[in-house]
Design an enzyme around this catalytic site. Structure first.
Site, PDB file in Angstrom:
ATOM      1  N   TYR A 109       1.384  -0.595   0.015  1.00 37.46           N
ATOM      2  CA  TYR A 109       0.026   0.201   0.124  1.00 37.46           C
ATOM      3  C   TYR A 109       1.128   1.515   0.265  1.00 37.46           C
ATOM      4  O   TYR A 109       1.967   1.096   0.861  1.00 37.46           O
ATOM      5  CB  TYR A 109      -0.502   0.103   1.388  1.00 37.46           C
ATOM      6  CG  TYR A 109      -1.545   1.068   1.509  1.00 37.46           C
ATOM      7  CD1 TYR A 109      -2.868   1.147   0.522  1.00 37.46           C
ATOM      8  CD2 TYR A 109      -1.204   2.621   2.588  1.00 37.46           C
ATOM      9  CE1 TYR A 109      -3.381   1.879   0.908  1.00 37.46           C
ATOM     10  CE2 TYR A 109      -2.148   3.399   2.352  1.00 37.46           C
ATOM     11  CZ  TYR A 109      -2.653   3.543   1.275  1.00 37.46           C
ATOM     12  OH  TYR A 109      -3.861   4.613   1.879  1.00 37.46           O
ATOM     13  N   GLU A 197      -3.450   7.393  -3.744  1.00 29.24           N
ATOM     14  CA  GLU A 197      -3.498   6.547  -3.659  1.00 29.24           C
ATOM     15  C   GLU A 197      -2.809   5.281  -4.789  1.00 29.24           C
ATOM     16  O   GLU A 197      -4.038   5.374  -5.644  1.00 29.24           O
ATOM     17  CB  GLU A 197      -4.996   6.159  -2.784  1.00 29.24           C
ATOM     18  CG  GLU A 197      -4.640   4.916  -1.995  1.00 29.24           C
ATOM     19  CD  GLU A 197      -6.031   4.535  -1.011  1.00 29.24           C
ATOM     20  OE1 GLU A 197      -7.221   4.425  -1.615  1.00 29.24           O
ATOM     21  OE2 GLU A 197      -6.416   4.802   0.197  1.00 29.24           O
TER      22      GLU A 197
END
Ligand code: ADP
Ligand code: MG
Length: 386
Positions: A109, A197
């Site tokens: 992530y 993101e």
């Protein structure tokens, strides 16, 4: 403003951030063509909507042949995709991203957001990528590394090292990760993003680091500097009432409840929403008509509130400063007359020209309920919608 994954990946390409090869498709036939052009199997067919969680919702499918691509594309196009981010009503899928399927060794992530508390830019990374990052943050926050960047000094080598080591990247991958994070940071700053993101950022079996997903949100206040981004706006993905409101420069956000409210000033609008809730009702919207609103803007705001089918009562809460109470009253009367309004309207008005405003409302012949103060107004409107 949000953009689609395929558009975000275009920006990534521009900044030399590695992404899988692929292209957008608006039909099954186009999906087949894009897949054929990728020159290898498997490929992945992905629904393009402004919401995440598509994988779990059935919006991401692996295909190993032309037939499978057609099957996947046919199944996803036109489906109403429900994910934890779309709400129960889901989102109609109108376009697809068809891309190269990668050999994933590990899903990581990575994200960049402004951090208000420290007034810095924070880069977050985690080895626990691919899944719900909110879940990771809630249950095992120690699995998320945060690197804070002073916006004046910019990203430094030590930030990159902190992130690469924190992600436990093998040396070859870490070497590629450094320029990638620098480019990502540059994109974030240059495009005035409020979020970038990548979930998941994948480590492939070949030890390459590639952005498998891409999410970018841009600051609306800076969009005037990015004409190229304005072209990426997808009105299909926005609430139709919010699109309508944006045409008139109204700050309008559609909400779940049934008390429509029209207020001047964002702070007063927030306070009004609070007091509506306090009175036991739920606001149907946030609407700030602005300090210097004209009668015409008030009329447009009123019309937008009225076209929301959930609205069972309206609360108008205006503090007449730059927007004088008589101007507001004229706008309300105009809109109410034109729309043949059916729902009860409670008005709380104070400030400049309040007497004149009250007179206009009283003489309009409309069924308007006046309130003594804000508390009284909230109580009255809550009573109506109950
Ligand atoms: P969402 O976050 O909306 O669920 P993602 O783009 O993150 O969508 O995709 C969900 C999952 O599908 C990923 O975690 C990954 O496991 C898989 N996936 C997506 N794109 C690819 C790809 N190009 N190659 C291989 N697997 C993929
Ligand atoms: Mg994702």
């Amino acid at each position: 403003m949000k953009i689609h994954e395929y558009q975000a990946k275009e920006l990534f390409r521009k900044y030399r951030i590695p992404v899988p090869e692929g292209g957008v498709a608006f039909s099954v036939e186009e999906a087949r063509k894009v897949a054929a052009g990728l020159g290898g199997w498997p490929v992945v067919v992905k629904a393009q909507i402004h919401a995440g969680g598509r994988g779990k919702g059935g919006g991401v499918k692996l295909a190993r042949s032309e037939e499978e691509v057609q099957q996947a594309a046919g199944g996803i196009l036109g489906m109403t995709l429900v994910t934890h981010q779309t709400g129960p009503e889901g989102r109609l899928v109108r376009k697809l991203l068809v891309e190269q399927g990668l050999n994933i060794a590990k899903e990581l992530y990575l994200s960049i957001v402004p951090d208000r508390a420290t007034a810095k830019i924070v880069i977050m990374a985690s080895e626990a990528g691919g899944m719900d990052i909110e879940e990771v943050a809630a249950r095992s926050p120690e699995k998320i590394i945060k690197s804070f960047v002073n916006p004046l000094l910019g990203l430094q080598a030590f930030h990159c090292r902190q992130l690469a080591f924190g992600l436990n990247l093998p040396p070859a991958a870490a070497k590629n990760f450094m320029p990638m994070i620098q480019n990502l940071y540059r994109l974030f700053v240059e495009y005035d993003c409020s979020l970038v993101e990548i979930n998941p950022l994948v480590l492939t079996t070949e030890e390459a680091v590639i952005a498998l997903d891409a999410k970018i949100t841009l600051d609306d206040n800076a969009l005037f500097r990015h004409k190229d981004i304005l072209e990426l706006r997808d009105l299909d993905e926005e609430n139709p009432l919010e699109v309508e409101a944006s045409k008139y420069n109204l700050n309008y956000i559609n909400l779940e409840g049934n008390v429509g409210n029209m207020v001047n000033g964002a702070g007063l609008a927030m306070a009004t929403m609070d007091i509506i809730k306090h009175a036991g009702a739920e606001p149907a919207n946030f609407l700030d008509v602005g300090g210097g609103a004209s009668a015409e803007m008030v009329e447009n705001g009123f019309r937008i509130i009225l076209s929301d089918k959930n609205v069972k009562g309206i609360l108008i809460n205006i503090f007449g400063g730059i927007l004088r109470c008589d101007t507001l009253a004229r706008g309300v009367v105009e809109a109410a007359t034109k729309t043949g309004i059916q729902v009860p309207v409670v008005v709380r008005m104070e400030g400049t020209n309040v007497e004149e405003g009250r007179r206009i409302l009283a003489e309009s012949g409309l069924n308007l309920i006046t309130a003594a103060d804000l508390k009284d107004a909230a109580r009255k409107v809550a009573e109506i919608v109950k």
